[in-house]
Design an enzyme around this catalytic site. Sequence first.
Site, PDB file in Angstrom:
ATOM      1  N   HIS A 147      -0.992  -1.970  -5.432  1.00  0.00           N
ATOM      2  CA  HIS A 147       0.251  -2.008  -4.654  1.00  0.00           C
ATOM      3  C   HIS A 147       1.362  -1.142  -5.224  1.00  0.00           C
ATOM      4  O   HIS A 147       2.231  -0.683  -4.491  1.00  0.00           O
ATOM      5  CB  HIS A 147       0.680  -3.455  -4.403  1.00  0.00           C
ATOM      6  CG  HIS A 147      -0.176  -4.080  -3.346  1.00  0.00           C
ATOM      7  ND1 HIS A 147      -1.262  -4.859  -3.644  1.00  0.00           N
ATOM      8  CD2 HIS A 147      -0.164  -3.933  -2.008  1.00  0.00           C
ATOM      9  CE1 HIS A 147      -1.860  -5.193  -2.512  1.00  0.00           C
ATOM     10  NE2 HIS A 147      -1.214  -4.653  -1.511  1.00  0.00           N
ATOM     11  N   CYS A 182      -5.127  -0.204   8.895  1.00  0.00           N
ATOM     12  CA  CYS A 182      -3.871  -0.141   8.138  1.00  0.00           C
ATOM     13  C   CYS A 182      -4.124   0.032   6.649  1.00  0.00           C
ATOM     14  O   CYS A 182      -3.196   0.014   5.855  1.00  0.00           O
ATOM     15  CB  CYS A 182      -3.018  -1.371   8.409  1.00  0.00           C
ATOM     16  SG  CYS A 182      -3.845  -2.895   7.959  1.00  0.00           S
ATOM     17  N   ARG A 224       2.093  -8.839   9.499  1.00  0.00           N
ATOM     18  CA  ARG A 224       1.009  -9.595   8.860  1.00  0.00           C
ATOM     19  C   ARG A 224       1.601 -10.811   8.174  1.00  0.00           C
ATOM     20  O   ARG A 224       2.595 -10.701   7.462  1.00  0.00           O
ATOM     21  CB  ARG A 224       0.333  -8.707   7.818  1.00  0.00           C
ATOM     22  CG  ARG A 224      -0.627  -9.496   6.954  1.00  0.00           C
ATOM     23  CD  ARG A 224      -1.377  -8.614   6.034  1.00  0.00           C
ATOM     24  NE  ARG A 224      -0.638  -8.301   4.834  1.00  0.00           N
ATOM     25  CZ  ARG A 224      -1.087  -7.472   3.898  1.00  0.00           C
ATOM     26  NH1 ARG A 224      -2.240  -6.850   4.070  1.00  0.00           N
ATOM     27  NH2 ARG A 224      -0.391  -7.239   2.811  1.00  0.00           N
ATOM     28  N   GLU A 271     -10.970  -7.138   6.514  1.00  0.00           N
ATOM     29  CA  GLU A 271     -10.993  -6.617   5.139  1.00  0.00           C
ATOM     30  C   GLU A 271     -12.056  -7.315   4.306  1.00  0.00           C
ATOM     31  O   GLU A 271     -12.230  -7.032   3.127  1.00  0.00           O
ATOM     32  CB  GLU A 271      -9.612  -6.692   4.480  1.00  0.00           C
ATOM     33  CG  GLU A 271      -8.819  -7.933   4.752  1.00  0.00           C
ATOM     34  CD  GLU A 271      -7.345  -7.821   4.314  1.00  0.00           C
ATOM     35  OE1 GLU A 271      -6.955  -6.835   3.684  1.00  0.00           O
ATOM     36  OE2 GLU A 271      -6.609  -8.765   4.612  1.00  0.00           O
ATOM     37  N   ARG A 282     -10.020  -3.158  -6.966  1.00  0.00           N
ATOM     38  CA  ARG A 282      -9.126  -2.047  -6.642  1.00  0.00           C
ATOM     39  C   ARG A 282      -8.085  -1.784  -7.726  1.00  0.00           C
ATOM     40  O   ARG A 282      -7.408  -0.767  -7.719  1.00  0.00           O
ATOM     41  CB  ARG A 282      -8.443  -2.270  -5.277  1.00  0.00           C
ATOM     42  CG  ARG A 282      -7.544  -3.479  -5.234  1.00  0.00           C
ATOM     43  CD  ARG A 282      -7.210  -3.877  -3.805  1.00  0.00           C
ATOM     44  NE  ARG A 282      -5.994  -3.287  -3.301  1.00  0.00           N
ATOM     45  CZ  ARG A 282      -5.386  -3.661  -2.182  1.00  0.00           C
ATOM     46  NH1 ARG A 282      -5.898  -4.631  -1.430  1.00  0.00           N
ATOM     47  NH2 ARG A 282      -4.280  -3.095  -1.789  1.00  0.00           N
ATOM     48  N   ARG A 309       4.063  -5.752   5.603  1.00  0.00           N
ATOM     49  CA  ARG A 309       3.571  -6.637   4.543  1.00  0.00           C
ATOM     50  C   ARG A 309       4.663  -7.656   4.219  1.00  0.00           C
ATOM     51  O   ARG A 309       5.522  -7.401   3.368  1.00  0.00           O
ATOM     52  CB  ARG A 309       3.231  -5.843   3.280  1.00  0.00           C
ATOM     53  CG  ARG A 309       1.995  -4.980   3.373  1.00  0.00           C
ATOM     54  CD  ARG A 309       1.688  -4.346   2.010  1.00  0.00           C
ATOM     55  NE  ARG A 309       0.364  -3.774   1.945  1.00  0.00           N
ATOM     56  CZ  ARG A 309       0.065  -2.499   2.192  1.00  0.00           C
ATOM     57  NH1 ARG A 309       1.015  -1.664   2.537  1.00  0.00           N
ATOM     58  NH2 ARG A 309      -1.185  -2.066   2.099  1.00  0.00           N
ATOM     59  N   ASN A 322      -8.423  -1.043   2.105  1.00  0.00           N
ATOM     60  CA  ASN A 322      -8.199  -1.180   0.657  1.00  0.00           C
ATOM     61  C   ASN A 322      -9.048  -2.335   0.137  1.00  0.00           C
ATOM     62  O   ASN A 322      -9.696  -2.236  -0.899  1.00  0.00           O
ATOM     63  CB  ASN A 322      -6.729  -1.466   0.354  1.00  0.00           C
ATOM     64  CG  ASN A 322      -5.808  -0.436   0.967  1.00  0.00           C
ATOM     65  OD1 ASN A 322      -6.258   0.657   1.284  1.00  0.00           O
ATOM     66  ND2 ASN A 322      -4.556  -0.785   1.148  1.00  0.00           N
TER      67      ASN A 322
HETATM   68  C1  PEP Z   1      -5.861  -3.533   2.992  1.00  0.00           C
HETATM   69  O1  PEP Z   1      -6.470  -4.355   2.303  1.00  0.00           O
HETATM   70  O2  PEP Z   1      -6.386  -2.472   3.374  1.00  0.00           O
HETATM   71  C2  PEP Z   1      -4.475  -3.758   3.383  1.00  0.00           C
HETATM   72  C3  PEP Z   1      -3.871  -2.961   4.215  1.00  0.00           C
HETATM   73  O3  PEP Z   1      -3.819  -4.818   2.819  1.00  0.00           O
HETATM   74  P1  PEP Z   1      -3.246  -4.834   1.325  1.00  0.00           P
HETATM   75  O4  PEP Z   1      -3.320  -3.425   0.795  1.00  0.00           O
HETATM   76  O5  PEP Z   1      -1.845  -5.311   1.391  1.00  0.00           O
HETATM   77  O6  PEP Z   1      -4.159  -5.771   0.633  1.00  0.00           O
HETATM   78 MG    MG Z   2      -5.663  -6.288   2.041  1.00  0.00          MG
END
Ligand code: PEP
Ligand code: MG
Length: 572
Positions: A190, A503, A333, A432, A466, A297, A455
């Site tokens: 993030h 997204c 979201r 996801e 990640r 977010r 992501n």
């Molecule tokens: C994702 O997981 O791709 C997403 C957009 O949400 P975040 O990055 O906030 O987990």
């Molecule tokens: Mg996510």
Amino acid sequence: MTEKILGIAASDGVAVAPVYKLVQPDLSFDRKEVADTALEIERLDKALEVSKGELQQIRDKAATSLGEEEAKVFDAHMLVLEDPEMVGQIKSAITDTRINAEAALTDVSDMFIGIFETMEDAYMKERAADIRDVAKRVLAHLVGVGLPNPSMINEEVIVVAHDLTPSDTAQLDRNFVKGFITNIGGRTSHSAIMARSLEIPAIVGTNNVVEKVENGTVLALNGMTGEAISNPTDEQIAEFKAAGEKYAAQKAEWARLKDAKTVTADGVHFELAANIGTPKDVEGVLNNGGEAVGLYRTEFLYMDSPSFPTEEDQYQAYKKVLVDMGDRPVVVRTMDIGGDKELPYLQLPHEMNPFLGYRAIRVCLHETDMFRTQLRALLRASVHGQLRIMFPMIATLGEFRDAKAIFKDEEAKLRAEGVAVSDSIELGIMIEIPAAAVLADKFAKEVDFFSIGTNDLIQYTMAADRMSERVSYLYQPYNPSILRLIDNVIKAAHAEGKWAGMCGEMAGDQTAVPLLVGMGLDEFSMSATSILKTRSLMAKIDTTKMKELAEKALDSCTCAEVEELVKQYVGE
Ligand code: PEP
Ligand code: MG
């Protein structure tokens, strides 16, 4: 000595500036018996006084840069410093047991922290964090080291840190922080995502930049290549600056597309939306020609607040985004706390694998009061624009049905109270988790839309955290396995007459865009700063050709093969 440092390119742009290390100093000390207790008390008073002056400065700066509300947390810190009960007990510990000020401060503050932490009341629990913060500041003065204060940076620097939390990142003042570089993290952690929305050039995952540079060392950083150089030569500085100017010129070129329509060479429109973290980000969305907000977010609203934001606070934030976006859609979201995002006032259990644990919808379906408050705020705000709501981290249809039932219940209650609510709120889910991607045909019958969160989808499909730079090579958006999941989701949505968006960061990835156009993705939501370059790319590609490309990519074996195909079809 000139040294090259390599990491993961996280946010475009180039910076050359001295290093500001944002690392926690060593606060260890020896517990000692002292002969002169009066001298210890004097040392303590002095450390308290300096800390107070420092906090006052930080508070004033926060009030002007972030607002009075955000500055209040420092008022609470100053109250701790002035608390006669606590300060009195520290002094008694020095005189009664003849220990040094460092030991007395630590013993007494630990005792108070222990008491507050066990309290039920969330407000009281927060006091423990205040005391911990303040005690650390006073201790730093006693042991004679300085604490870094990112909010007090007032000259151009590049921030160097082990990691930056999303709230550290949010505090960075763009006027002075020209770039940042960290030891850990990946392209989709993030801090990297926020760097892109703040338009701060950044590199993450270098492993050891903190150990390699000192405060004040000049660093040249290129956020597009992931390369940095400490103590660069004049020639290297000139090279980096030239790359920065080239990027700026390209940005100026893209800026001309701000009010243009997003269409491919054969005239097909795709929606280009933006991801935002706060209502303030809408300005950047509009300046970059965003057609929608594809992901708001909302957890940042919770993270920026010292306690749970009230329904009214949330309503005002959601309303502002909807009003500012006018008739453009806004996908909000619901809260996604957990993973790398924590709330100081919501004690989440300590887990071995937080990304696989208690997170997002799993928390919301458990802490239903918090979830209901958010849904009520959203429902009330819905009359001010084109609201779409989506739930994060849905793994099963049962979770979606439960979340939807709570939503419907709050909707019915509000209507019964005579509160106006929009009739056209769309309700969707983020895809996801691979389980949802595989079962997308069943989900598509019940949801209004999908938004693919690559992501997380990639981290879960490849089993690659990640946040870990060691396994970041497995972040492979073009891997055919990922492409097949995405294709499955888009086809499932279309078979039921629903739309599918994306997204995750992949939606703005210039190699992925042609593939996604070929698969027929309807909406692309990305960092606002990627919109114009994507619009420019779309104008150059043809959907029939991209369909052919996508088919070949889906039938490939490796991501390298897919990258090669994209080069063949689109060029470098
Ligand atoms: C994702 O997981 O791709 C997403 C957009 O949400 P975040 O990055 O906030 O987990
Ligand atoms: Mg996510």
